[in-house]
Scaffold this active site. Structure first.
Site, PDB file in Angstrom:
ATOM      1  N   GLY A   1       0.270  -1.000  -0.023  1.00 34.92           N
ATOM      2  CA  GLY A   1      -0.021  -0.158   0.476  1.00 34.92           C
ATOM      3  C   GLY A   1       0.832   1.331  -0.059  1.00 34.92           C
ATOM      4  N   THR A   2       0.584   2.215   1.156  1.00 37.15           N
ATOM      5  CA  THR A   2       1.132   3.501   1.397  1.00 37.15           C
ATOM      6  C   THR A   2       2.868   3.519   1.193  1.00 37.15           C
ATOM      7  OG1 THR A   2       0.970   3.401   3.615  1.00 37.15           O
ATOM      8  CG2 THR A   2      -1.162   4.384   2.347  1.00 37.15           C
ATOM      9  N   LEU A   3       3.540   2.086   1.383  1.00 40.20           N
ATOM     10  CA  LEU A   3       4.257   2.559   1.644  1.00 40.20           C
ATOM     11  C   LEU A   3       5.540   1.762   0.373  1.00 40.20           C
ATOM     12  CD1 LEU A   3       5.664   0.558   5.274  1.00 40.20           C
ATOM     13  CD2 LEU A   3       5.841   2.544   4.687  1.00 40.20           C
TER      14      LEU A   3
ATOM     15  N   GLU B   1       2.744   1.528  11.615  1.00 39.16           N
ATOM     16  CA  GLU B   1       1.555   0.661  11.463  1.00 39.16           C
ATOM     17  C   GLU B   1       1.351   0.500  12.259  1.00 39.16           C
ATOM     18  OE1 GLU B   1       0.565   0.648   8.483  1.00 39.16           O
ATOM     19  OE2 GLU B   1       3.206  -0.055   7.308  1.00 39.16           O
TER      20      GLU B   1
END
Length: 175
Positions: free
Chosen positions: A18-20, A92
């Site tokens: 995802g966002t990483l 996270e």
């Protein structure tokens, strides 16, 4: 320096979905780890088994630990140091019940035993139901366009409260 020796020396293989990922909102942290020699990009991988991947409140992506549901998920594999892993765990919300870091099998040319950040078990399956048991095979720019950065999210609800609110609302999740 080969990918295998680096992977072993860093100690932790992390699958990001995802966002990483490169080009996405939280990749700055991963780039910082790379710049500090606490991580290295190993390549694009896909999960060996299918998993639900859904977007929840604030456009946040969640991999749900229900192997056999959803799709094989495309993402990126990184080798991360113990110090770098601590920074990822903090992002996270591991200790706050946001995500859980659990094993996952991925593959590119060869299989890899890695770990991924899954939606916490306290709400993961409910997110899958809320999304009509419809998952993504990849978190793309389309989904990322709905991502709300932490500093821009409502201040009156915690991360988990926001998920609970999202789950209790009567409307279905955006596709």
């Amino acid at each position: 320096m080969g990918g295998d020796s680096f992977g072993q020396s860093k100690g932790h293989l992390i699958f990001t979905y995802g966002t990483l990922k490169r080009g996405f909102p939280n990749h700055g942290l991963m780039q910082s780890l790379i710049d500090q020699n606490d991580a290295v990009f190993l390549g694009t991988h896909v999960t060996l088994h299918s998993y639900p991947l859904v977007c929840g409140p604030n456009g946040i992506p969640y991999l749900i630990n229900l192997p056999g549901s959803g799709h094989r998920v495309k993402g990126e594999l990184y080798s991360v140091s113990t110090r770098g892993l601590g920074r990822l765990d903090e992002l996270e919300g591991i200790t706050l019940g946001h995500y859980e870091r659990l094993p996952i099998q991925t593959q590119a040319e060869a299989e890899a035993e890695a770990e991924a950040y899954y939606a916490h078990r306290s709400f993961g399956e409910e997110l899958w139901e809320k999304n009509g048991r419809e998952g993504l095979s990849e978190y793309t720019e389309r989904e990322a366009s709905g991502f709300v950065r932490r500093e821009d999210r409502p201040k009156d609800r915690s991360f988990v409260d926001e998920v609970r609110f999202f789950l209790s609302s009567s409307s279905s999740a955006p596709k």
